[in-house]
Design an enzyme around this catalytic site. Structure first.
Site, PDB file in Angstrom:
ATOM      1  N   CYS A 249       0.826  -1.102   0.040  1.00 22.44           N
ATOM      2  CA  CYS A 249      -0.066  -0.205  -0.170  1.00 22.44           C
ATOM      3  C   CYS A 249       0.836   1.319  -0.080  1.00 22.44           C
ATOM      4  CB  CYS A 249      -0.860  -0.040   1.091  1.00 22.44           C
ATOM      5  SG  CYS A 249      -1.824   1.435   1.298  1.00 22.44           S
ATOM      6  N   ASN A 260      -0.549  -8.396  -0.495  1.00 21.97           N
ATOM      7  CA  ASN A 260      -1.321  -9.482  -0.080  1.00 21.97           C
ATOM      8  C   ASN A 260      -0.867 -10.769   0.076  1.00 21.97           C
ATOM      9  OD1 ASN A 260      -2.970  -7.279  -1.237  1.00 21.97           O
ATOM     10  ND2 ASN A 260      -4.682  -8.389  -0.781  1.00 21.97           N
TER      11      ASN A 260
END
Length: 316
Positions: A249, A260
């Protein structure tokens, strides 16, 4: 008590989550080739691009071109992300599969860093999105609560705050006469642990026992698969993942905000547990190696190096 699902649905986020964080420019054609290869693995939804400010996220400056050049495979959805109304309107001008979502954030500081809006402004923005979804007769499927387990700006997020944000999502849906498929709890910057999964999921389930939940897990501190396993034992059957562990992010406030959980690692774990995903792991491993060639540096996936056990099963 274990309540493992028989089928686990994975939404691939590598092309968006992964390529948005890379410092080097990735050619549009390579992004498109990667997305097309992922579509051949059995994955049914691929998040391809973000419709965000290219000055803040240069890796997504070619979002419209990527979506335009993809040769779509029937039965696969090619989705994108937006953080504000301007981004949603951009998405509607492209061939992307626009799937409506209601998105809120448990950490107000992260919300401001990520979108430039506080929580009150975000709720107002969601109402604008819902009006656009209805105007264009778009499906609205899931609600999302970002930073549901913690935040690098505010620390641990109390479960009761997550419950309150889930309540806001469900209220917005009810107000617009929308029946959501469920709510995603997002560990946006990787603060989650298996115990945190039990506590937060348990708190939400205590308030809404029948509400389907899904998870968006980042693997910042190496607990991602453990978190997924803990959640599956609680009956969670849908997860966002990224091939080869791509991503991170850009607004996490921490350089270690990893991507992820890795798609092929998750598929391997599920298959070895006897849970179906509908995904060809060997084709997925080929995609993971492709992703590493594209970004030009090692990626954190494990199964892409260790291999699946498919060949051993065939010879047994």
């Amino acid at each position: 008590m274990s309540d493992l699902p028989r089928f686990v649905r994975l939404h691939e986020e590598g092309p968006r989550e992964g390529f948005q964080i890379e410092s080097a420019t990735i050619p549009t054609a390579e992004k498109v080739a990667f997305i097309e290869a992922l579509a051949e693995t059995g994955i049914k939804q691929i998040d391809c691009v973000s419709f965000v400010n290219p000055q803040r996220v240069p890796g997504m400056a070619d979002a419209e071109d990527v979506i335009r050049f993809i040769r779509k495979k029937p039965g696969v959805r090619y989705t994108g992300l937006w953080l504000n109304t301007k981004g949603l309107l951009r998405a509607l001008q492209t061939p992307v599969d626009v799937v409506g979502a209601i998105r809120v954030t448990a950490s107000e500081t992260f919300c401001i860093k990520n979108t430039g809006m506080d929580i009150a402004q975000t709720l107002a923005e969601q109402r604008r999105w819902i009006a656009i979804y209805k105007e264009h007769k778009l499906p609205v499927e899931w609600g999302y609560v970002m930073t549901a387990f913690g935040c690098n700006y505010e620390g641990f997020v109390p479960p009761e705050k997550v419950v309150a944000m889930v309540g806001h999502v469900l209220d917005l849906a009810a107000e617009a006469d929308i029946k959501l498929q469920g709510v995603y709890l997002a560990d946006t910057v990787g603060w989650g642990t298996p115990l945190a999964m039990e506590r937060v999921i348990g708190a939400v389930r205590e308030r809404w026992p029948d509400l389907p939940l899904a998870l968006h897990l980042h693997d910042t501190r190496g607990t991602g698969l453990g978190n997924a396993y803990a959640a599956m034992r609680l009956g969670v059957a849908q997860f966002d993942t990224t091939c080869a562990g791509l991503g991170g992010c850009p607004f996490a406030g921490h350089q270690g905000a990893a991507g992820n959980i890795c798609t092929e690692d998750m598929v391997f774990m599920c298959h070895e547990m006897g849970l179906d995903t509908g995904i060809d792991i060997d084709k997925l491993i080929e995609c993971a190696h492709m992703a590493e060639r594209i970004v030009g540096h090692p990626l954190p996936g494990k199964v892409m190096r260790g291999g699946s056990l498919t060949r051993y099963r065939k010879s047994a």
